[in-house]
Design a protein around this motif. Structure first.
Motif, PDB file in Angstrom:
ATOM      1  N   LYS A 275       0.832  -1.206   0.000  1.00 31.40           N
ATOM      2  CA  LYS A 275       0.000   0.000   0.000  1.00 31.40           C
ATOM      3  C   LYS A 275       0.873   1.265   0.000  1.00 31.40           C
ATOM      4  CE  LYS A 275      -3.810   2.172   2.479  1.00 31.40           C
ATOM      5  NZ  LYS A 275      -4.642   2.161   3.703  1.00 31.40           N
ATOM      6  N   GLY A 276       0.544   2.197  -0.895  1.00 31.47           N
ATOM      7  CA  GLY A 276       1.335   3.426  -1.010  1.00 31.47           C
ATOM      8  C   GLY A 276       2.668   3.211  -1.707  1.00 31.47           C
ATOM      9  N   TRP A 277       2.760   2.169  -2.540  1.00 29.64           N
ATOM     10  CA  TRP A 277       4.032   1.764  -3.154  1.00 29.64           C
ATOM     11  C   TRP A 277       4.674   2.869  -3.990  1.00 29.64           C
ATOM     12  CZ3 TRP A 277       4.368   1.481  -8.538  1.00 29.64           C
ATOM     13  CH2 TRP A 277       3.150   1.511  -9.228  1.00 29.64           C
ATOM     14  N   LYS A 278       3.864   3.686  -4.676  1.00 32.85           N
ATOM     15  CA  LYS A 278       4.451   4.750  -5.521  1.00 32.85           C
ATOM     16  C   LYS A 278       5.219   5.748  -4.662  1.00 32.85           C
ATOM     17  CE  LYS A 278       0.357   5.268  -7.307  1.00 32.85           C
ATOM     18  NZ  LYS A 278      -0.841   5.806  -7.957  1.00 32.85           N
ATOM     19  N   ASN A 279       4.615   6.136  -3.527  1.00 32.16           N
ATOM     20  CA  ASN A 279       5.293   7.073  -2.623  1.00 32.16           C
ATOM     21  C   ASN A 279       6.525   6.436  -1.998  1.00 32.16           C
ATOM     22  OD1 ASN A 279       3.402   9.046  -3.100  1.00 32.16           O
ATOM     23  ND2 ASN A 279       2.136   8.525  -1.327  1.00 32.16           N
ATOM     24  N   LYS A 280       6.399   5.174  -1.614  1.00 31.51           N
ATOM     25  CA  LYS A 280       7.548   4.472  -1.008  1.00 31.51           C
ATOM     26  C   LYS A 280       8.733   4.445  -1.963  1.00 31.51           C
ATOM     27  CE  LYS A 280       4.786   1.256   1.721  1.00 31.51           C
ATOM     28  NZ  LYS A 280       4.263  -0.100   1.761  1.00 31.51           N
ATOM     29  N   ILE A 281       8.450   4.042  -3.202  1.00 31.59           N
ATOM     30  CA  ILE A 281       9.539   3.986  -4.193  1.00 31.59           C
ATOM     31  C   ILE A 281      10.151   5.361  -4.379  1.00 31.59           C
ATOM     32  CG2 ILE A 281      10.046   3.653  -6.656  1.00 31.59           C
ATOM     33  CD1 ILE A 281       8.161   1.290  -6.669  1.00 31.59           C
ATOM     34  N   GLY A 282       9.299   6.386  -4.484  1.00 29.58           N
ATOM     35  CA  GLY A 282       9.792   7.756  -4.687  1.00 29.58           C
ATOM     36  C   GLY A 282      10.679   8.220  -3.546  1.00 29.58           C
ATOM     37  N   GLU A 283      10.236   7.972  -2.317  1.00 26.64           N
ATOM     38  CA  GLU A 283      11.010   8.406  -1.139  1.00 26.64           C
ATOM     39  C   GLU A 283      12.348   7.666  -1.062  1.00 26.64           C
ATOM     40  OE1 GLU A 283       8.311   7.646   2.061  1.00 26.64           O
ATOM     41  OE2 GLU A 283       6.910   9.224   1.384  1.00 26.64           O
ATOM     42  N   LEU A 284      12.314   6.352  -1.300  1.00 28.26           N
ATOM     43  CA  LEU A 284      13.552   5.567  -1.241  1.00 28.26           C
ATOM     44  C   LEU A 284      14.513   5.956  -2.357  1.00 28.26           C
ATOM     45  CD1 LEU A 284      12.063   2.066  -0.332  1.00 28.26           C
ATOM     46  CD2 LEU A 284      13.513   3.473   1.124  1.00 28.26           C
ATOM     47  N   ARG A 285      13.949   6.224  -3.548  1.00 22.96           N
ATOM     48  CA  ARG A 285      14.796   6.650  -4.679  1.00 22.96           C
ATOM     49  C   ARG A 285      15.505   7.957  -4.365  1.00 22.96           C
ATOM     50  NH1 ARG A 285      14.902   5.048  -9.597  1.00 22.96           N
ATOM     51  NH2 ARG A 285      15.057   7.121 -10.503  1.00 22.96           N
ATOM     52  N   GLU A 286      14.772   8.868  -3.739  1.00 24.00           N
ATOM     53  CA  GLU A 286      15.359  10.180  -3.415  1.00 24.00           C
ATOM     54  C   GLU A 286      16.541  10.033  -2.461  1.00 24.00           C
ATOM     55  OE1 GLU A 286      13.788  14.375  -1.560  1.00 24.00           O
ATOM     56  OE2 GLU A 286      12.323  13.123  -2.607  1.00 24.00           O
ATOM     57  N   ILE A 287      16.357   9.210  -1.432  1.00 26.69           N
ATOM     58  CA  ILE A 287      17.444   8.990  -0.464  1.00 26.69           C
ATOM     59  C   ILE A 287      18.639   8.320  -1.141  1.00 26.69           C
ATOM     60  CG2 ILE A 287      18.119   7.694   1.606  1.00 26.69           C
ATOM     61  CD1 ILE A 287      15.098   8.030   2.493  1.00 26.69           C
ATOM     62  N   ARG A 288      18.364   7.255  -1.918  1.00 20.41           N
ATOM     63  CA  ARG A 288      19.461   6.548  -2.591  1.00 20.41           C
ATOM     64  C   ARG A 288      20.183   7.470  -3.564  1.00 20.41           C
ATOM     65  NH1 ARG A 288      15.365   1.757  -3.374  1.00 20.41           N
ATOM     66  NH2 ARG A 288      15.962   0.310  -1.725  1.00 20.41           N
ATOM     67  N   SER A 289      19.419   8.293  -4.283  1.00 21.98           N
ATOM     68  CA  SER A 289      20.037   9.209  -5.257  1.00 21.98           C
ATOM     69  C   SER A 289      20.948  10.219  -4.572  1.00 21.98           C
ATOM     70  CB  SER A 289      18.957   9.951  -6.054  1.00 21.98           C
ATOM     71  OG  SER A 289      18.278   9.049  -6.886  1.00 21.98           O
ATOM     72  N   LYS A 290      20.498  10.763  -3.449  1.00 20.19           N
ATOM     73  CA  LYS A 290      21.329  11.729  -2.701  1.00 20.19           C
ATOM     74  C   LYS A 290      22.629  11.070  -2.249  1.00 20.19           C
ATOM     75  CE  LYS A 290      17.808  14.891  -0.896  1.00 20.19           C
ATOM     76  NZ  LYS A 290      16.917  15.179   0.243  1.00 20.19           N
ATOM     77  N   ASN A 291      22.515   9.846  -1.740  1.00 23.64           N
ATOM     78  CA  ASN A 291      23.715   9.123  -1.294  1.00 23.64           C
ATOM     79  C   ASN A 291      24.636   8.800  -2.469  1.00 23.64           C
ATOM     80  OD1 ASN A 291      22.913   9.202   1.370  1.00 23.64           O
ATOM     81  ND2 ASN A 291      21.946   7.184   1.341  1.00 23.64           N
ATOM     82  N   ALA A 292      24.040   8.432  -3.615  1.00 21.95           N
ATOM     83  CA  ALA A 292      24.844   8.134  -4.808  1.00 21.95           C
ATOM     84  C   ALA A 292      25.590   9.381  -5.284  1.00 21.95           C
ATOM     85  CB  ALA A 292      23.946   7.589  -5.922  1.00 21.95           C
ATOM     86  N   VAL A 293      24.916  10.531  -5.243  1.00 22.97           N
ATOM     87  CA  VAL A 293      25.552  11.793  -5.663  1.00 22.97           C
ATOM     88  C   VAL A 293      26.747  12.103  -4.748  1.00 22.97           C
ATOM     89  CG1 VAL A 293      25.212  14.302  -5.749  1.00 22.97           C
ATOM     90  CG2 VAL A 293      23.539  12.776  -6.815  1.00 22.97           C
ATOM     91  N   LYS A 294      26.581  11.834  -3.447  1.00 24.32           N
ATOM     92  CA  LYS A 294      27.687  12.081  -2.501  1.00 24.32           C
ATOM     93  C   LYS A 294      28.876  11.154  -2.801  1.00 24.32           C
ATOM     94  CE  LYS A 294      24.720  13.862   1.136  1.00 24.32           C
ATOM     95  NZ  LYS A 294      23.866  13.501   2.284  1.00 24.32           N
ATOM     96  N   ILE A 295      28.591   9.903  -3.128  1.00 26.93           N
ATOM     97  CA  ILE A 295      29.673   8.966  -3.485  1.00 26.93           C
ATOM     98  C   ILE A 295      30.366   9.437  -4.765  1.00 26.93           C
ATOM     99  CG2 ILE A 295      30.171   6.610  -4.299  1.00 26.93           C
ATOM    100  CD1 ILE A 295      27.975   5.645  -2.332  1.00 26.93           C
ATOM    101  N   ALA A 296      29.554   9.850  -5.745  1.00 28.95           N
ATOM    102  CA  ALA A 296      30.122  10.352  -7.009  1.00 28.95           C
ATOM    103  C   ALA A 296      30.989  11.582  -6.756  1.00 28.95           C
ATOM    104  CB  ALA A 296      29.000  10.687  -7.988  1.00 28.95           C
ATOM    105  N   GLY A 297      30.642  12.345  -5.719  1.00 22.62           N
ATOM    106  CA  GLY A 297      31.418  13.543  -5.365  1.00 22.62           C
ATOM    107  C   GLY A 297      32.844  13.235  -4.936  1.00 22.62           C
ATOM    108  N   TYR A 298      33.107  11.995  -4.552  1.00 20.08           N
ATOM    109  CA  TYR A 298      34.474  11.576  -4.206  1.00 20.08           C
ATOM    110  C   TYR A 298      35.267  11.169  -5.453  1.00 20.08           C
ATOM    111  CZ  TYR A 298      33.252  11.468   0.774  1.00 20.08           C
ATOM    112  OH  TYR A 298      32.876  11.820   2.052  1.00 20.08           O
ATOM    113  N   GLY A 299      34.632  11.306  -6.619  1.00 21.81           N
ATOM    114  CA  GLY A 299      35.301  10.905  -7.860  1.00 21.81           C
ATOM    115  C   GLY A 299      35.171   9.413  -8.134  1.00 21.81           C
ATOM    116  N   ILE A 300      34.241   8.770  -7.417  1.00 17.60           N
ATOM    117  CA  ILE A 300      34.004   7.326  -7.602  1.00 17.60           C
ATOM    118  C   ILE A 300      32.844   7.185  -8.578  1.00 17.60           C
ATOM    119  CG2 ILE A 300      33.355   5.186  -6.435  1.00 17.60           C
ATOM    120  CD1 ILE A 300      34.377   6.623  -3.801  1.00 17.60           C
ATOM    121  N   THR A 301      33.084   6.571  -9.732  1.00 17.63           N
ATOM    122  CA  THR A 301      32.035   6.495 -10.760  1.00 17.63           C
ATOM    123  C   THR A 301      31.628   5.053 -11.038  1.00 17.63           C
ATOM    124  OG1 THR A 301      33.744   6.536 -12.463  1.00 17.63           O
ATOM    125  CG2 THR A 301      32.727   8.627 -11.919  1.00 17.63           C
ATOM    126  N   PRO A 302      30.341   4.853 -11.347  1.00 17.81           N
ATOM    127  CA  PRO A 302      29.895   3.509 -11.715  1.00 17.81           C
ATOM    128  C   PRO A 302      30.343   3.170 -13.129  1.00 17.81           C
ATOM    129  CG  PRO A 302      28.068   5.052 -11.859  1.00 17.81           C
ATOM    130  CD  PRO A 302      29.252   5.834 -11.365  1.00 17.81           C
TER     131      PRO A 302
END
Length: 395
Positions: A275-302
């Protein structure tokens, strides 16, 4: 390796909250209506005519493959990346079909397209499976262009990319049929679960027919699910995760080839927990994206992606210098509880139960990924301090 006691990050996590379990409990009382409602929501969001919710991503893949084989019985081989989740070959074997491998382009998690074109000339190929591993986009559109005029189906493995878009298209909707997973550590979790999407009526009807012969979860299975959900909601927390991780019989983080798994329709408990899966995915994506951007900021790229844009990732894959560097990083991560994972243990041709899968050229791209790649956690339990430690360890 010495056991780490204390705060330990899981490599991937989609938190399951108490309110999700309560929603699941409420879903049980509503019954099949809950499942139908969830499937209708998915159809609407993804703009497809057919959607089926089942017990796991690999169960979804088995049903898809069996349906495609029914539509094209003279074809019995399934072409997959030579480095991918072991659930994929497990599902192919479970469906009674043969695994065929294509190497990866060097330094990427996507197909070597020159090799792919050669492989697609094989008249036994039933379908090809581009895979958005860790949420990193595969070029499914290019695969579709190559496969279409050869009568080969494209099954888009978006198990790790639910809710993501790339090139303006929702991942999971580019192929003839797509699948998602709702297992622990995916875009969001219902403990376990899988979704099949297709806009193709022939495929949709063939899957629906198969699904009609499949049982749902029994009362005992539902009880096990609920208990597992409660355990998962508690044990996934970093201050407690070290405990289940230290118990060898739980085999947390291990990857095994196993074609023996249940295939069921999704339970009303799981549909309720969604229940509320669209919001859950959106919220989790936002957190993961912020963390990924911080990792990329160290010059670490996928590994290479289609555009110079960081996609939504459920884990952050990184290629290290060599196998020794990987061993060292994993050893330190284990000691510090940083949740860095070694990925899948080998390329698919290294799975002994599958026999000889060589195409005569070997799979150097896939072997290289298996030897050098690690994935970094980006889930909501990762703190600023964790990210700094991970960054300092890798640069």
């Amino acid at each position: 390796m010495a056991m780490h006691i204390g705060r330990t990050l899981p490599p991937a996590a989609a938190p399951l909250h108490f309110k999700d379990i309560i929603s699941g409990w409420a879903g049980l009382f509503e019954g099949v209506i809950t499942v139908r409602r969830f499937e209708e929501e998915l159809k609407e969001v993804y703009g497809v005519r057919h959607c089926f919710a089942v017990s796991s991503g690999k169960a979804a893949l088995v049903l898809i493959l069996q349906a495609l084989n029914e539509l094209s019985p003279e074809r019995d081989e399934v072409l997959i990346p030579a480095y991918t989740c072991y659930s994929v070959p497990s599902a192919i074997v479970r469906a009674g079909l043969k695994v065929r491998l294509c190497d990866l382009a060097s330094g990427t998690l996507d197909f070597d397209f020159d090799r792919l074109e050669e492989q697609l000339e094989n008249p036994r190929i039933l379908c090809v499976i581009p895979t958005h591993l860790f949420g990193l986009p595969a070029d499914a559109e290019r695969v579709k262009r190559l496969a279409d005029h050869r009568g080969i189906f494209v099954v888009e493995d978006a198990a790790q990319a639910m809710g993501a878009e790339w090139n303006g298209k929702k991942m999971g909707t580019v192929g003839d049929v797509g699948l998602f997973s709702m297992g622990r550590g995916k875009a969001f979790s219902t403990v376990e679960g899988g979704i099949i999407l297709t806009d193709n009526d022939l495929i949709g009807r063939a899957i629906e027919k198969r699904l009609g012969a499949i049982a749902g979860y029994g009362a005992f299975d539902c009880l096990k699910l609920i208990l597992y959900a409660v355990a998962l909601s508690l044990l996934i927390h970093p201050w407690i995760y070290w405990l289940p991780k230290s118990l060898p019989f739980l085999k947390l983080g291990e990857t095994h080839f196993n074609p023996s798994f249940p295939i069921r329709r999704l339970s009303s408990f799981q549909a309720g927990a969604a229940k509320g899966w669209k919001n859950k995915i959106g919220e989790l994506r936002e957190i993961r994206s912020k963390n990924a951007v911080k990792i990329a900021g160290y010059g670490i790229t996928p590994p290479a992606v289609l555009k110079d844009v960081l996609p939504g990732l459920i884990r952050y894959p990184v290629l290290l210098a060599d196998v020794d560097a990987k061993k060292k990083i994993l050893r330190i991560s284990e000691r510090m509880g940083l949740g860095i994972s070694g990925g899948y243990p080998d390329s698919i041709d290294g799975i002994s139960e599958l026999g000889n899968l060589s195409d005569g050229n070997g799979f150097p791209g896939a072997k290289d990924i298996a030897e050098r790649m690690v994935s970094l956690p980006v889930h909501p339990f990762v703190s600023e301090s964790d990210l700094q430690k991970i960054g300092q360890l890798l640069i």
